[in-house]
Write a protein that holds these residues in place. Structure first.
Motif, short mmCIF file in Angstrom:
data_model
loop_
_atom_site.label_atom_id
_atom_site.label_comp_id
_atom_site.label_asym_id
_atom_site.label_seq_id
_atom_site.Cartn_x
_atom_site.Cartn_y
_atom_site.Cartn_z
N CYS A 97 0.83 -1.21 0.00
CA CYS A 97 0.00 0.00 0.00
C CYS A 97 0.86 1.26 0.00
O CYS A 97 0.55 2.23 -0.70
CB CYS A 97 -0.92 0.01 1.21
SG CYS A 97 -2.17 -1.28 1.21
N LEU A 98 1.92 1.27 0.79
CA LEU A 98 2.77 2.46 0.90
C LEU A 98 3.63 2.68 -0.33
O LEU A 98 3.83 3.81 -0.77
CB LEU A 98 3.70 2.34 2.12
CG LEU A 98 3.12 2.59 3.49
CD1 LEU A 98 4.17 2.33 4.56
CD2 LEU A 98 2.57 4.01 3.62
N PHE A 99 4.17 1.60 -0.89
CA PHE A 99 5.20 1.74 -1.91
C PHE A 99 4.79 1.22 -3.28
O PHE A 99 5.58 1.30 -4.22
CB PHE A 99 6.48 1.04 -1.44
CG PHE A 99 6.90 1.46 -0.06
CD1 PHE A 99 7.19 2.79 0.22
CD2 PHE A 99 6.99 0.54 0.96
CE1 PHE A 99 7.57 3.19 1.50
CE2 PHE A 99 7.37 0.93 2.24
CZ PHE A 99 7.66 2.26 2.50
N GLY A 100 3.59 0.68 -3.40
CA GLY A 100 3.12 0.19 -4.69
C GLY A 100 2.59 1.30 -5.56
O GLY A 100 2.55 2.47 -5.16
N GLU A 101 2.19 0.93 -6.73
CA GLU A 101 1.64 1.90 -7.68
C GLU A 101 0.13 1.87 -7.63
O GLU A 101 -0.52 1.22 -8.43
CB GLU A 101 2.16 1.60 -9.08
CG GLU A 101 3.66 1.72 -9.20
CD GLU A 101 4.17 1.36 -10.58
OE1 GLU A 101 3.38 1.39 -11.54
OE2 GLU A 101 5.36 1.03 -10.68
#
Length: 180
Positions: A97-101
């Motif tokens: 969630c934080l680092f995905g697209e």
């Protein structure tokens, strides 16, 4: 508080603490059909090997769903009074969630998961890495991850009726509220 609701448990522990094994034993002991929701994304051979080890220790009859982001929606779709869902793990989901697209921000994902907890009719076991027990990380991204994981764990622990910490393969009950 989830009075008169099925057990929703948060299982916390460090890396190689035995938290996943404990959670899998709890799911087996439920006597219900188990749905295993895997949140990991395999990006390298080391992670692929970890996944293979987890797969080898799971019973073949468990339904496995891979979900990187839409965890709240999948939980709502699959949770039934007569099943047990095992989510492994929340910290990988947090990373996604934080680092995905994604076009959705972390606050929305978190709020959706927390509101979903009140709607689930079946037993759910969440596994997550307790990452806040060590030193404060040096990098901004690492600190953000540790902070968000800690706040997520606190918010979930406040809403569920069972929280277990696993250390050296030994479960320690932090919270257990009976239904009633």
């Amino acid at each position: 508080m989830l009075n008169n609701k099925p057990t929703i448990e948060l299982v916390l522990g460090g890396a190689r603490s035995g938290k996943s094994s404990y959670a899998e034993k709890q799911a087996k002991a439920s006597g219900k059909p188990v749905i295993y929701i895997a949140t990991s994304e395999v990006r390298d051979e080391e992670m692929a090997e970890r996944v293979r080890k987890h797969q080898a220790q799971r019973p073949d009859e468990w339904l496995v769903i891979e979900e990187l982001l839409a965890l709240p929606q999948v939980l709502q779709e699959l949770s039934k009074p007569d099943n047990c869902i095992l989510v492994d793990c929340l910290t990988l989901w947090l990373s996604n969630c934080l680092f995905g697209e994604s076009k959705i921000g972390w606050k929305e994902y978190k709020a959706s998961l927390l509101s979903t907890l009140e709607l689930l009719p079946g037993q759910v076991i969440f596994v997550s890495n307790e990452v806040g027990s060590g030193i404060v990380p040096m990098g901004e991204v690492s600190r953000k991850f540790v902070d968000e994981a800690g706040w997520l764990h606190q918010a979930i622990a406040a809403r569920v009726n069972k929280v277990t910490l696993v250390v050296a393969g030994l479960p320690l009950s932090l919270k257990y509220e009976t239904q009633g």
